[in-house]
Design a protein around this motif. Structure first.
Motif, PDB file in Angstrom:
ATOM      1  N   MET A 143      -6.243 -47.497  39.323  1.00  0.00           N
ATOM      2  CA  MET A 143      -6.096 -48.044  40.677  1.00  0.00           C
ATOM      3  C   MET A 143      -4.962 -49.060  40.742  1.00  0.00           C
ATOM      4  N   GLU A 144      -4.680 -49.692  39.605  1.00  0.00           N
ATOM      5  CA  GLU A 144      -3.642 -50.731  39.582  1.00  0.00           C
ATOM      6  C   GLU A 144      -2.241 -50.147  39.415  1.00  0.00           C
ATOM      7  N   THR A 145      -2.135 -48.846  39.186  1.00  0.00           N
ATOM      8  CA  THR A 145      -0.824 -48.227  38.955  1.00  0.00           C
ATOM      9  C   THR A 145      -0.026 -48.161  40.251  1.00  0.00           C
ATOM     10  N   PRO A 146       1.165 -48.748  40.282  1.00  0.00           N
ATOM     11  CA  PRO A 146       1.981 -48.655  41.506  1.00  0.00           C
ATOM     12  C   PRO A 146       2.285 -47.202  41.855  1.00  0.00           C
ATOM     13  N   VAL A 147       2.417 -46.925  43.133  1.00  0.00           N
ATOM     14  CA  VAL A 147       2.663 -45.553  43.584  1.00  0.00           C
ATOM     15  C   VAL A 147       3.898 -44.971  42.909  1.00  0.00           C
ATOM     16  N   THR A 148       4.925 -45.785  42.744  1.00  0.00           N
ATOM     17  CA  THR A 148       6.181 -45.292  42.164  1.00  0.00           C
ATOM     18  C   THR A 148       6.054 -44.930  40.683  1.00  0.00           C
ATOM     19  N   GLU A 149       4.977 -45.384  40.036  1.00  0.00           N
ATOM     20  CA  GLU A 149       4.803 -45.123  38.612  1.00  0.00           C
ATOM     21  C   GLU A 149       3.689 -44.125  38.316  1.00  0.00           C
ATOM     22  N   ARG A 150       3.088 -43.588  39.347  1.00  0.00           N
ATOM     23  CA  ARG A 150       1.992 -42.649  39.132  1.00  0.00           C
ATOM     24  C   ARG A 150       2.526 -41.302  38.661  1.00  0.00           C
ATOM     25  N   CYS A 151       1.767 -40.666  37.770  1.00  0.00           N
ATOM     26  CA  CYS A 151       2.246 -39.378  37.266  1.00  0.00           C
ATOM     27  C   CYS A 151       1.180 -38.288  37.260  1.00  0.00           C
ATOM     28  N   TRP A 152      -0.094 -38.648  37.228  1.00  0.00           N
ATOM     29  CA  TRP A 152      -1.145 -37.637  37.129  1.00  0.00           C
ATOM     30  C   TRP A 152      -1.067 -36.640  38.288  1.00  0.00           C
ATOM     31  N   GLU A 153      -0.797 -37.139  39.482  1.00  0.00           N
ATOM     32  CA  GLU A 153      -0.726 -36.252  40.647  1.00  0.00           C
ATOM     33  C   GLU A 153       0.495 -35.342  40.612  1.00  0.00           C
ATOM     34  N   GLU A 154       1.493 -35.681  39.787  1.00  0.00           N
ATOM     35  CA  GLU A 154       2.688 -34.843  39.670  1.00  0.00           C
ATOM     36  C   GLU A 154       2.479 -33.657  38.732  1.00  0.00           C
ATOM     37  N   ILE A 155       1.405 -33.691  37.960  1.00  0.00           N
ATOM     38  CA  ILE A 155       1.145 -32.671  36.946  1.00  0.00           C
ATOM     39  C   ILE A 155       0.340 -31.529  37.558  1.00  0.00           C
ATOM     40  N   ASP A 156       0.824 -30.299  37.387  1.00  0.00           N
ATOM     41  CA  ASP A 156       0.123 -29.126  37.901  1.00  0.00           C
ATOM     42  C   ASP A 156      -0.748 -28.459  36.834  1.00  0.00           C
ATOM     43  N   PHE A 157      -0.281 -28.448  35.610  1.00  0.00           N
ATOM     44  CA  PHE A 157      -1.027 -27.850  34.498  1.00  0.00           C
ATOM     45  C   PHE A 157      -0.946 -28.775  33.294  1.00  0.00           C
ATOM     46  N   LEU A 158      -1.927 -28.660  32.413  1.00  0.00           N
ATOM     47  CA  LEU A 158      -1.808 -29.225  31.082  1.00  0.00           C
ATOM     48  C   LEU A 158      -1.640 -28.052  30.125  1.00  0.00           C
ATOM     49  N   ALA A 159      -0.612 -28.107  29.285  1.00  0.00           N
ATOM     50  CA  ALA A 159      -0.309 -27.008  28.365  1.00  0.00           C
ATOM     51  C   ALA A 159      -0.605 -27.449  26.942  1.00  0.00           C
ATOM     52  N   PHE A 160      -1.698 -26.942  26.376  1.00  0.00           N
ATOM     53  CA  PHE A 160      -2.036 -27.223  24.979  1.00  0.00           C
ATOM     54  C   PHE A 160      -1.428 -26.093  24.152  1.00  0.00           C
ATOM     55  N   GLU A 161      -0.407 -26.439  23.378  1.00  0.00           N
ATOM     56  CA  GLU A 161       0.485 -25.433  22.816  1.00  0.00           C
ATOM     57  C   GLU A 161       0.441 -25.370  21.289  1.00  0.00           C
ATOM     58  N   THR A 162       0.716 -24.176  20.784  1.00  0.00           N
ATOM     59  CA  THR A 162       0.921 -23.934  19.349  1.00  0.00           C
ATOM     60  C   THR A 162      -0.300 -24.353  18.540  1.00  0.00           C
ATOM     61  N   LEU A 163      -1.491 -24.067  19.045  1.00  0.00           N
ATOM     62  CA  LEU A 163      -2.696 -24.447  18.310  1.00  0.00           C
ATOM     63  C   LEU A 163      -2.914 -23.476  17.148  1.00  0.00           C
ATOM     64  N   PRO A 164      -3.099 -24.004  15.927  1.00  0.00           N
ATOM     65  CA  PRO A 164      -3.236 -23.138  14.748  1.00  0.00           C
ATOM     66  C   PRO A 164      -4.662 -22.953  14.254  1.00  0.00           C
ATOM     67  N   LEU A 165      -5.597 -23.711  14.836  1.00  0.00           N
ATOM     68  CA  LEU A 165      -6.958 -23.729  14.308  1.00  0.00           C
ATOM     69  C   LEU A 165      -7.981 -23.408  15.391  1.00  0.00           C
ATOM     70  N   LEU A 166      -8.989 -22.640  15.017  1.00  0.00           N
ATOM     71  CA  LEU A 166     -10.084 -22.360  15.936  1.00  0.00           C
ATOM     72  C   LEU A 166     -10.789 -23.652  16.341  1.00  0.00           C
ATOM     73  N   SER A 167     -10.928 -24.576  15.398  1.00  0.00           N
ATOM     74  CA  SER A 167     -11.590 -25.844  15.703  1.00  0.00           C
ATOM     75  C   SER A 167     -10.808 -26.648  16.732  1.00  0.00           C
ATOM     76  N   GLU A 168      -9.470 -26.514  16.728  1.00  0.00           N
ATOM     77  CA  GLU A 168      -8.668 -27.258  17.705  1.00  0.00           C
ATOM     78  C   GLU A 168      -8.777 -26.635  19.096  1.00  0.00           C
ATOM     79  N   VAL A 169      -8.908 -25.317  19.162  1.00  0.00           N
ATOM     80  CA  VAL A 169      -9.143 -24.656  20.454  1.00  0.00           C
ATOM     81  C   VAL A 169     -10.430 -25.202  21.070  1.00  0.00           C
ATOM     82  N   SER A 170     -11.484 -25.267  20.280  1.00  0.00           N
ATOM     83  CA  SER A 170     -12.760 -25.802  20.773  1.00  0.00           C
ATOM     84  C   SER A 170     -12.628 -27.267  21.154  1.00  0.00           C
TER      85      SER A 170
END
Length: 350
Positions: A151-178
């Motif tokens: 809530m304290e983040t200034p509008v000009t510094e906000r970034c979460w709303e700018e993100i459309d996807f999160l890309a979890f990439e190059t995962l080598p382990l089944l445990s990391e997928v989970s």
């Protein structure tokens, strides 16, 4: 011919780090443990130039320069947590600015834990005693939390709303997928309805169609999509940082595994297919020397866009996936992405 809704094709960008090395004279070695994220410290304008080149080439989605970014990595550069967080969040603004006012989507690039190790271990999965899903879940969750807006983040510094996807990439382990799915389940509970779509893409090095930990595609898909209490389901699944010659066989195995789960009502609907293979011509990256070395199984990289497009077209024609997100990983350039753009536009117009 009009594209079937379930077969929409979205174009991702290409290899940011390798383009910085090959076209912008950047040098990455033991003094630059953050790889492309190092430019958040040293030259954000250069970073923006490269991402702008990919946007101008026609990419619908840009990945942020955060693949190898972590608090541990910034600490190796003597950057304290508060400043490191600010630098990591700045990558979102830089990527957004690269669209130059045009519409486009952003994917927050979040590499495997192994991508932050020295030397990198995302191609081997050798994490030592940190292979447990519980530890990896907390590590991924803590990194994602750095991008929340308080809530304290200034509008000009906000970034979460700018993100459309999160890309979890190059995962080598089944445990990391989970672990990633459990972390995103926690995100959904913490951000009160402002959770994001995310994809999980795995790396399939070597000769066989298995993860570095030996897991089969069937096991991978079940880990990605199987119903599990407290775990979020990804909107997309797929493959990245893998040799192009392996991609179609992997896609076919992914499709068979997802189809079995759909038929058994183990998943409610088909996800997106996400594929961004390397555009290497036989080169292999040595994580110890941080150099590309001549390897075997080369392919003619001048035909990379044609080959990949043909693979995508066949997957599209089967009309199973909700949509297809396609782009490039290591050694793919804005020129490659522009050629893919032309081919995709051609099929839309046909």
């Amino acid at each position: 011919m009009t594209l079937h809704k379930a077969s929409q094709i979205l174009l991702l960008d290409g290899g940011l780090g390798t383009t910085l090395v090959d076209s912008y004279s950047c040098v990455f070695d033991e003094r630059t443990p953050l790889w492309s994220s190092q430019l958040l410290l040293s030259s954000p304008s250069t970073l923006k130039d490269v991402q702008t080149a990919f946007a101008r080439a026609g990419a619908d989605i840009l990945l942020t320069a955060t693949y190898q970014a972590s608090l541990e990595g910034f600490a190796r550069c003597d950057v304290p947590k508060q400043e490191a967080t600010r630098y990591m969040r700045s990558a979102v603004k830089i990527a957004r600015a690269a669209f130059e006012g045009r519409s486009g989507r952003l994917a927050l690039s979040l590499g495997a834990y192994g991508a932050t190790m020295i030397p990198g271990q995302e191609y081997s999965g050798r994490y030592g005693d940190r292979v447990r899903a519980e530890w990896l879940r907390e590590w991924h969750l803590q990194r994602v939390r750095l991008f929340y807006d308080g809530m304290e983040t200034p509008v000009t510094e906000r970034c979460w709303e700018e993100i459309d996807f999160l890309a979890f990439e190059t995962l080598p382990l089944l445990s990391e997928v989970s672990a990633v799915r459990e972390a995103m389940g926690a995100v959904a509970r913490e951000v009160w309805g402002c959770e994001k779509e995310f994809w999980i893409s795995c790396v399939f090095p070597g000769e066989g169609n298995v993860l570095p930990d030996g897991s089969s595609v069937e096991q991978v898909v079940r880990a990605m999509l199987g119903k599990k209490e407290g775990a979020a389901s990804p909107s997309g699944v797929g493959i990245n940082c893998t040799r192009l010659g392996k991609v179609e066989g992997l896609i076919m195995e992914f499709e068979k595994a997802v189809n079995r789960m759909v038929d058994a009502s183990e998943v409610d609907q088909w996800p997106d297919l996400v594929i961004y293979p390397d555009a290497t011509n036989g080169e292999v990256y040595n994580t110890t020397t941080m150099q590309w070395e001549t390897g075997k199984n080369g392919s003619n990289s001048t035909l990379w866009d044609e080959t990949l497009f043909d693979i995508v077209s066949r997957a599209r024609d089967r009309e199973s996936w909700r949509s297809i997100i396609v782009g490039g990983c290591c050694k793919s350039t804005p020129v490659h992405i522009a050629k893919l753009r032309n081919r995709i536009d051609g099929i839309v117009r046909t």
